[in-house]
Design a protein around this motif. Structure first.
Motif, PDB file in Angstrom:
ATOM      1  N   GLU A 166      21.537  75.077  80.085  1.00 48.15           N
ATOM      2  CA  GLU A 166      22.928  74.921  79.247  1.00 48.15           C
ATOM      3  C   GLU A 166      23.504  76.488  79.531  1.00 48.15           C
ATOM      4  N   PHE A 167      22.771  77.523  79.749  1.00 52.73           N
ATOM      5  CA  PHE A 167      23.133  78.778  79.906  1.00 52.73           C
ATOM      6  C   PHE A 167      23.625  78.921  81.460  1.00 52.73           C
ATOM      7  N   CYS A 168      23.067  78.328  82.304  1.00 59.08           N
ATOM      8  CA  CYS A 168      23.761  78.037  83.688  1.00 59.08           C
ATOM      9  C   CYS A 168      25.027  77.454  83.672  1.00 59.08           C
ATOM     10  N   GLU A 169      25.033  76.242  83.063  1.00 63.19           N
ATOM     11  CA  GLU A 169      26.355  75.549  82.843  1.00 63.19           C
ATOM     12  C   GLU A 169      27.255  76.128  82.138  1.00 63.19           C
ATOM     13  N   HIS A 170      26.986  76.906  80.887  1.00 62.50           N
ATOM     14  CA  HIS A 170      28.131  77.927  80.247  1.00 62.50           C
ATOM     15  C   HIS A 170      28.631  78.926  81.044  1.00 62.50           C
ATOM     16  N   ASN A 171      27.787  79.480  82.020  1.00 61.33           N
ATOM     17  CA  ASN A 171      28.370  80.456  82.827  1.00 61.33           C
ATOM     18  C   ASN A 171      28.833  80.155  84.370  1.00 61.33           C
ATOM     19  N   ASN A 172      29.090  78.916  84.388  1.00 62.50           N
ATOM     20  CA  ASN A 172      29.830  78.175  85.509  1.00 62.50           C
ATOM     21  C   ASN A 172      29.154  78.273  86.887  1.00 62.50           C
ATOM     22  N   TYR A 173      27.770  78.377  86.869  1.00 62.36           N
ATOM     23  CA  TYR A 173      27.115  78.281  88.213  1.00 62.36           C
ATOM     24  C   TYR A 173      27.202  76.875  88.710  1.00 62.36           C
ATOM     25  N   GLU A 174      27.689  77.057  90.084  1.00 60.82           N
ATOM     26  CA  GLU A 174      27.501  75.834  90.870  1.00 60.82           C
ATOM     27  C   GLU A 174      26.552  74.870  90.984  1.00 60.82           C
ATOM     28  N   LYS A 175      25.338  75.836  91.012  1.00 62.76           N
ATOM     29  CA  LYS A 175      24.169  75.301  90.987  1.00 62.76           C
ATOM     30  C   LYS A 175      22.847  76.043  90.606  1.00 62.76           C
TER      31      LYS A 175
ATOM     32  N   MET B  28      27.410  71.220  87.213  1.00 61.13           N
ATOM     33  CA  MET B  28      26.581  71.987  87.684  1.00 61.13           C
ATOM     34  C   MET B  28      25.475  71.084  88.461  1.00 61.13           C
ATOM     35  N   GLU B  29      25.016  71.216  89.636  1.00 60.59           N
ATOM     36  CA  GLU B  29      23.930  70.515  90.396  1.00 60.59           C
ATOM     37  C   GLU B  29      22.742  71.504  90.023  1.00 60.59           C
ATOM     38  N   LYS B  30      21.591  70.622  89.646  1.00 62.27           N
ATOM     39  CA  LYS B  30      20.482  71.147  89.087  1.00 62.27           C
ATOM     40  C   LYS B  30      19.353  70.701  90.296  1.00 62.27           C
ATOM     41  N   VAL B  31      18.713  71.730  90.807  1.00 63.97           N
ATOM     42  CA  VAL B  31      17.708  71.500  92.073  1.00 63.97           C
ATOM     43  C   VAL B  31      16.631  71.783  91.901  1.00 63.97           C
ATOM     44  N   ILE B  32      15.505  71.317  92.208  1.00 66.14           N
ATOM     45  CA  ILE B  32      14.011  71.544  92.251  1.00 66.14           C
ATOM     46  C   ILE B  32      13.983  71.864  93.742  1.00 66.14           C
ATOM     47  N   ILE B  33      13.133  73.132  93.889  1.00 65.73           N
ATOM     48  CA  ILE B  33      12.822  73.515  95.114  1.00 65.73           C
ATOM     49  C   ILE B  33      11.289  73.934  94.871  1.00 65.73           C
ATOM     50  N   ALA B  34      10.673  73.332  95.998  1.00 63.46           N
ATOM     51  CA  ALA B  34       9.180  73.719  95.780  1.00 63.46           C
ATOM     52  C   ALA B  34       8.509  73.241  97.419  1.00 63.46           C
TER      53      ALA B  34
END
Length: 162
Positions: free
Chosen positions: A86-95, A1-7
């Motif tokens: 971990e929640f996002c990863e576990h729920n198979n979000y692309e990012k 899963m890609e972790k993206v900071i947006i600001a």
């Protein structure tokens, strides 16, 4: 899963003042909405309170140590960035997108894969700033708009020797 900071930041890297964003830019907000739509957005409690309502079309994950409650299926409360990722990863979000504020950005910059930074073409006085982007990041894209420039960075990866 890609972790993206947006600001969105000013030229002097201000992101907030007294719990609010100290500017309004409709084009930049549209850029933010278009980029994050359909993906989870992770934010701190102060950012959540500044929004006044959930961001539509996205799962809103609020980081807080307090027991908050909100009657909306698009909002969940977790007590750490680690648990949110971990929640996002576990729920198979692309990012997933990390959208602030200052404390969350300071923790997330050590874990993120990408930064999408809108730099407004002005300085503003504020009490919250975006962390320094150090040599762990490579600038891979620049897109100019009338009032702001979007810089996209990716984290440098160590090349493994075989």
């Amino acid at each position: 899963m890609e972790k993206v900071i947006i600001a969105a930041v000013t030229k002097n890297f201000v992101i907030g003042s007294k719990g609010k964003i100290p500017w309004y830019n409709k084009k930049e907000l549209n850029h933010f909405k278009k980029t994050t739509m359909g993906f989870p957005v992770i934010m701190g409690r102060v950012t959540w309170e500044s929004l006044q309502k959930p961001l539509k079309g996205r799962l809103n994950i609020v980081l807080t140590k307090s027991k908050l409650c909100y009657e909306n299926t698009n909002v969940i409360f977790l007590n750490s960035l680690k648990k949110a990722l971990e929640f996002c990863e576990h729920n198979n979000y692309e990012k997933c997108f990390i959208i602030g504020g200052e404390k969350v950005y300071n923790h997330a910059i050590k874990k993120a894969d990408k930064i999408i930074l809108s730099i407004l073409k002005k300085n503003v006085i504020g009490d919250k700033t975006f962390p320094k982007i150090n040599s762990n990041w490579t600038l891979v894209g620049i897109k100019n708009y009338d009032d702001f420039i979007v810089h996209t960075y990716i984290r440098k990866r160590k090349i493994e020797k075989n």
